[in-house]
Design a protein around this motif. Structure first.
Motif, short mmCIF file in Angstrom:
data_model
loop_
_atom_site.label_atom_id
_atom_site.label_comp_id
_atom_site.label_asym_id
_atom_site.label_seq_id
_atom_site.Cartn_x
_atom_site.Cartn_y
_atom_site.Cartn_z
N PRO A 1 0.82 -1.22 0.00
CA PRO A 1 0.00 0.00 0.00
C PRO A 1 0.86 1.26 0.00
CG PRO A 1 -0.92 -1.61 1.51
CD PRO A 1 0.40 -2.17 1.04
N GLY A 2 0.42 2.25 -0.78
CA GLY A 2 1.13 3.51 -0.87
C GLY A 2 2.34 3.51 -1.78
N MET A 3 2.60 2.35 -2.41
CA MET A 3 3.83 2.19 -3.19
C MET A 3 3.53 2.09 -4.68
SD MET A 3 5.95 2.08 -0.58
CE MET A 3 7.49 1.22 -0.82
N VAL A 4 4.60 2.28 -5.47
CA VAL A 4 4.51 2.09 -6.92
C VAL A 4 5.66 1.18 -7.36
CG1 VAL A 4 3.43 4.34 -7.28
CG2 VAL A 4 5.90 4.13 -7.48
N GLU B 1 20.19 6.51 -8.23
CA GLU B 1 19.98 7.60 -9.19
C GLU B 1 19.24 7.02 -10.39
OE1 GLU B 1 24.41 9.53 -8.24
OE2 GLU B 1 23.81 9.07 -10.31
N LEU B 2 17.99 7.39 -10.61
CA LEU B 2 17.23 6.65 -11.62
C LEU B 2 16.20 7.49 -12.35
CD1 LEU B 2 14.34 4.65 -10.06
CD2 LEU B 2 16.03 5.70 -8.55
N ALA B 3 15.93 7.02 -13.56
CA ALA B 3 14.75 7.42 -14.32
C ALA B 3 14.02 6.13 -14.65
CB ALA B 3 15.13 8.16 -15.59
N ALA B 4 12.71 6.13 -14.53
CA ALA B 4 11.96 4.89 -14.66
C ALA B 4 10.56 5.16 -15.19
CB ALA B 4 11.86 4.20 -13.28
N GLU B 5 9.89 4.09 -15.55
CA GLU B 5 8.50 4.15 -15.99
C GLU B 5 7.64 3.44 -14.94
OE1 GLU B 5 5.67 2.29 -19.55
OE2 GLU B 5 7.84 2.35 -19.79
N VAL B 6 6.53 4.05 -14.60
CA VAL B 6 5.63 3.44 -13.61
C VAL B 6 4.97 2.23 -14.24
CG1 VAL B 6 3.60 3.79 -12.17
CG2 VAL B 6 5.22 5.67 -12.51
N THR C 1 11.51 10.47 -12.13
CA THR C 1 12.73 10.32 -11.37
C THR C 1 12.31 10.18 -9.91
OG1 THR C 1 14.97 11.15 -10.97
CG2 THR C 1 13.17 12.76 -10.93
N VAL C 2 13.26 9.81 -9.05
CA VAL C 2 12.89 9.41 -7.69
C VAL C 2 13.80 10.07 -6.66
CG1 VAL C 2 12.90 7.43 -6.10
CG2 VAL C 2 11.88 7.21 -8.37
N ASN C 3 13.20 10.59 -5.60
CA ASN C 3 13.95 10.93 -4.40
C ASN C 3 14.15 9.62 -3.65
OD1 ASN C 3 14.77 11.57 -1.81
ND2 ASN C 3 13.48 13.38 -1.64
N PRO C 4 15.37 9.09 -3.63
CA PRO C 4 15.57 7.74 -3.09
C PRO C 4 15.58 7.67 -1.56
CG PRO C 4 17.67 8.64 -3.78
CD PRO C 4 16.62 9.65 -4.17
N ALA C 5 15.51 8.83 -0.90
CA ALA C 5 15.52 8.87 0.56
C ALA C 5 14.08 8.93 1.07
CB ALA C 5 16.32 10.07 1.05
N ALA D 1 4.88 6.35 -3.35
CA ALA D 1 4.38 7.20 -4.44
C ALA D 1 4.90 8.62 -4.35
CB ALA D 1 2.86 7.18 -4.44
N ASP D 2 5.02 9.17 -3.12
CA ASP D 2 5.45 10.57 -3.01
C ASP D 2 6.94 10.75 -3.25
OD1 ASP D 2 6.45 9.47 -0.69
OD2 ASP D 2 5.52 10.91 0.66
N GLN D 3 7.67 9.67 -3.48
CA GLN D 3 9.08 9.79 -3.86
C GLN D 3 9.25 10.06 -5.35
OE1 GLN D 3 9.99 5.90 -1.44
NE2 GLN D 3 11.95 6.90 -1.82
N CYS D 4 8.16 9.91 -6.12
CA CYS D 4 8.24 10.03 -7.58
C CYS D 4 8.01 11.47 -8.02
CB CYS D 4 7.19 9.13 -8.22
SG CYS D 4 7.44 7.37 -7.94
#
Length: 349
Positions: free
Chosen positions: A28-31, A67-72, A89-93, A137-140
């Motif tokens: 839950p809450g994740m992608v 350090e990434l770029a990705a597709e949901v 892109t993602v805030n990995p923290a 989700a809020d890291q994206c």
């Protein structure tokens, strides 16, 4: 979908294996993200070269990369802030969101942060050097068309630089020195220039890095080992630099910054200095009223970083000088570890 994926798994120093790895669980809450481009960071290199990073020693094999770029690829049922198919892109923290630091706008200081591709947790948190990764989700942060995957994977290190420049305060018209011309140091110089610093100097003992800094438009590239260093600094600044960003992680560079900063100036520590205490010249700090400031990861700067790159105000592409497939990961890490030629190395998935 298979329950396994291809991943770069770190087993120990210089022991990275490309092998099947368990697909992460969508909670839950994740992608679930299908990774497209992943950069190799300095911390990844520490794990690769030594098997650990500072005080973080993994207790099992794990996947590096943050350090990434990705597709949901998929979203949990309770997620409505990001859509399947979006490029991000993602805030990995991943901070807790509830502590005093998070609620006061200092989420980068959250004591419960979970970092992708890091042994700061036990067991380690698997990262993005794999076909898929799961994040909250809020890291994206959605990437516009103007920011391709290679630039999208640069947003995390650029965010480090932006946060450091913010920590320094007003930089427009200020005389700036960056010690250390690795990727983060060069990005700090780029960010400082975008906000009006002049002149900007950078120092490094590696000639290739000084040449790269000049290519990127810094006003001076200094060799800290030369006998005429102090004379060159006087020519550039008169009484010293207004702001020094220490990005090399060298105790010698930090100590030297106290001699090169002008009275009332600011030193921002960006580089990681290791686990041993570093002597600080407290009398200089006091009688010259020097401001010594730490800069930890990044605050809420990812969207700002994306806008700066999308607008063309900053150009990060010249820093990318090595792109490998995931099957070439061992070769990629070996190239990234060669400081005489590598800057930002990325893995294409």
């Amino acid at each position: 979908m298979s329950d396994t994926m291809k991943a770069d798994v770190l087993y120990g120093a210089r022991d990275i294996r490309i092998e099947p790895f368990k697909l992460p669980e969508l909670r839950p809450g994740m992608v679930l993200l299908r990774n497209r481009r992943v950069g190799i960071c300095g911390s990844d290199l520490h794990y690769y070269e030594h098997g650990y990073c500072a005080a973080f020693v993994p207790d099992r094999p794990f996947v590096l990369g943050h350090e990434l770029a990705a597709e949901v690829a998929a979203v949990a049922d309770d997620v409505d802030t990001v859509s399947i198919g979006a490029r991000v892109t993602v805030n990995p923290a991943r901070n807790c969101g509830f502590c005093d630091y998070c609620r006061s706008g200092k989420a980068n200081l959250c004591r419960k942060t979970i970092m992708l591709g890091s042994a700061s947790t036990t067991p380690p948190t698997d990262g993005a050097l794999a076909e898929f990764v799961v994040v909250r989700a809020d890291q994206c942060h959605v990437l516009p068309e103007e920011v391709d995957d290679s630039l999208g994977a640069m947003m995390e290190p650029f965010a480090v630089a932006l946060h450091a420049v913010r920590r320094a305060g007003f930089v427009s018209g200020r005389r700036v020195l960056v010690t250390g011309a690795g990727t983060i140091g060069l990005l700090v110089a780029i960010a400082a220039r975008a906000f009006g610093a002049i002149p900007i100097a950078i120092s490094d003992i590696v000639a290739a890095r000084r040449f790269k800094a000049l290519e990127l438009g810094v006003d001076a590239a200094l060799d800290p080992l030369t006998a005429d260093l102090n004379e060159r600094i006087r020519e550039l600044t008169g009484d010293g630099f207004d702001i020094i960003f220490e990005a090399s992680g060298s105790p010698i560079a930090l100590r030297g910054a106290f001699e090169m900063v002008r009275p009332g100036g600011t030193i921002v520590q960006v580089g990681t200095l290791g686990t041993e205490d570093v002597p600080i010249p407290a009398n200089l700090l006091m009688n010259r009223e020097i401001n010594l400031i730490g800069s930890m990861r990044y605050g809420d700067v990812f969207d700002e970083a994306i806008r700066l790159v999308a607008s063309g105000r900053v150009n990060l592409r010249p820093l990318i000088n090595g792109v490998f497939t995931i099957d070439e990961s061992v070769k990629a890490f070996a190239f990234a570890a060669d400081k005489s030629q590598s800057f930002k190395v990325q893995i294409r998935l």
